[in-house]
Design an enzyme around this catalytic site. Structure first.
Site, PDB file in Angstrom:
ATOM      1  N   CYS A 191      -2.214  -1.846  -2.822  1.00 59.96           N
ATOM      2  CA  CYS A 191      -2.616  -2.630  -4.005  1.00 59.96           C
ATOM      3  C   CYS A 191      -2.628  -1.711  -5.231  1.00 59.96           C
ATOM      4  O   CYS A 191      -2.193  -2.081  -6.321  1.00 59.96           O
ATOM      5  CB  CYS A 191      -3.998  -3.231  -3.807  1.00 59.96           C
ATOM      6  SG  CYS A 191      -4.206  -4.263  -2.347  1.00 59.96           S
ATOM      7  N   HIS A 195      -1.125  -1.981  -9.083  1.00 63.82           N
ATOM      8  CA  HIS A 195      -2.114  -2.451 -10.047  1.00 63.82           C
ATOM      9  C   HIS A 195      -3.036  -1.361 -10.607  1.00 63.82           C
ATOM     10  O   HIS A 195      -3.920  -1.659 -11.396  1.00 63.82           O
ATOM     11  CB  HIS A 195      -2.914  -3.594  -9.428  1.00 63.82           C
ATOM     12  CG  HIS A 195      -2.043  -4.740  -9.023  1.00 63.82           C
ATOM     13  ND1 HIS A 195      -1.374  -5.513  -9.944  1.00 63.82           N
ATOM     14  CD2 HIS A 195      -1.674  -5.206  -7.800  1.00 63.82           C
ATOM     15  CE1 HIS A 195      -0.651  -6.435  -9.317  1.00 63.82           C
ATOM     16  NE2 HIS A 195      -0.803  -6.256  -8.018  1.00 63.82           N
ATOM     17  N   ARG A 233      -3.082 -15.280  -3.102  1.00 60.93           N
ATOM     18  CA  ARG A 233      -2.285 -14.268  -3.803  1.00 60.93           C
ATOM     19  C   ARG A 233      -2.226 -12.981  -2.991  1.00 60.93           C
ATOM     20  O   ARG A 233      -1.201 -12.291  -3.005  1.00 60.93           O
ATOM     21  CB  ARG A 233      -2.864 -13.984  -5.198  1.00 60.93           C
ATOM     22  CG  ARG A 233      -1.966 -13.084  -6.023  1.00 60.93           C
ATOM     23  CD  ARG A 233      -0.673 -13.787  -6.426  1.00 60.93           C
ATOM     24  NE  ARG A 233       0.297 -12.858  -7.001  1.00 60.93           N
ATOM     25  CZ  ARG A 233       1.429 -12.488  -6.405  1.00 60.93           C
ATOM     26  NH1 ARG A 233       1.754 -12.989  -5.225  1.00 60.93           N
ATOM     27  NH2 ARG A 233       2.259 -11.649  -6.987  1.00 60.93           N
ATOM     28  N   CYS A 237       1.138 -11.027  -2.046  1.00 58.70           N
ATOM     29  CA  CYS A 237       1.379  -9.602  -2.293  1.00 58.70           C
ATOM     30  C   CYS A 237       1.785  -8.889  -1.011  1.00 58.70           C
ATOM     31  O   CYS A 237       2.703  -8.051  -1.014  1.00 58.70           O
ATOM     32  CB  CYS A 237       0.129  -8.954  -2.879  1.00 58.70           C
ATOM     33  SG  CYS A 237      -0.167  -9.355  -4.615  1.00 58.70           S
TER      34      CYS A 237
END
Length: 276
Positions: A191, A195, A233, A237
């Site tokens: 992640c 991000h 979501r 991802c």
């Protein structure tokens, strides 16, 4: 857990964003410092707009669409579901403090008695079953998604206020943090790869959103029509990096949502928004 965290956050240390022994508040402040140092022209509260914070043209398009959102009918349907009495005559508002207003920002929380993280969607299902109704499937956009597209708007403007108190809550938070920084899938992305490390950069035609602020605005309507919840979501991802996703409502995703939401503490919530 501590040794594995030390290894997994090594990438984060390179970017000055996280340390293995940090408290949740130290994690949040480190991420805020990382983004604000990298993008000094973007105010912290702008991060609730995700990737739009990096793109003035996209922000202008968003504001135009939100003047008359084409998904208003879905949110209206969610309001009807929220206000429709159960068979016993009670409604969802009877299960939440203040009738459900300004409560969603307190979720997820750690339930010491149950020994697990509880999301807002799980609390809605607890409300349903306590009043003699069947639980909704957590991943179902037509039921749980539509209901929360309204229920979460009752907390618009509330500042995210997730708490981590006690050893068991800390362990769940650390598990979510480990998930966030773990590389997975055939592409080997975490992640944080997208991000944190690459927030603000383009991946093909898309600008990658920052991790802080991400938990404040769900569900979203992608392309103005498709309702997507936060954990749906997560599934998307994971598939994009060619990893096998966990189930919506799984302990893995609930712990991830716990960490993910905590780092947005202090930012204002606004549910049911447009996203590309």
């Amino acid at each position: 857990m501590k040794k594995s965290l030390l290894a997994l956050v090594s990438a984060g240390l390179l970017f000055g964003t996280v340390t293995a022994n940090a408290t949740p508040e130290q994690d949040r402040q480190s991420l805020v410092k990382y983004y604000t140092n990298k993008y000094p022209d973007i105010k912290l509260d702008q991060y609730v707009y995700g990737a739009l914070a990096f793109d003035a043209d996209a922000m202008a398009q968003y504001e135009s669409i939100m003047d008359f959102p084409p998904f208003g009918t879905a949110v209206d349907q969610g309001q009807k579901m929220w206000n429709t009495p159960f068979k016993n005559g009670k409604t969802y508002s009877s299960c939440f403090a203040n009738g459900g207003k300004n409560v969603a920002g307190n979720y997820p929380y750690f339930d010491d008695k149950a020994g697990k993280v509880v999301t807002f969607e799980m609390a809605i299902n607890d409300c349903r079953t306590a009043n003699g109704e069947e639980a909704y499937k957590l991943a179902d956009a037509a039921t749980m998604g539509t209901l929360t597209s309204y229920a979460r708007t009752l907390s618009d403007g509330m500042l995210m206020n997730v708490k981590v108190n006690g050893a068991a809550a800390q362990a769940a938070y650390d598990t979510g943090k480990k998930h966030f920084y773990s590389r997975r899938g055939q592409l080997g992305f975490s992640c944080a790869s997208c991000h944190v490390e690459n927030a603000g950069n383009r991946l093909r035609s898309e600008v990658l959103s920052p991790a802080i602020g991400q938990a404040t605005h769900w569900p979203v309507f992608r392309g103005a029509e498709t309702l997507v919840t936060l954990q749906n979501r997560y599934v998307g991802c994971n598939k994009q990096v060619r990893a096998v996703p966990f189930a919506v409502g799984s302990e893995e995703y609930n712990d991830l949502e716990y960490f993910h939401s905590y780092i947005s503490n202090g930012l204002p919530m606004k549910a049911s928004v447009f996203r590309k």
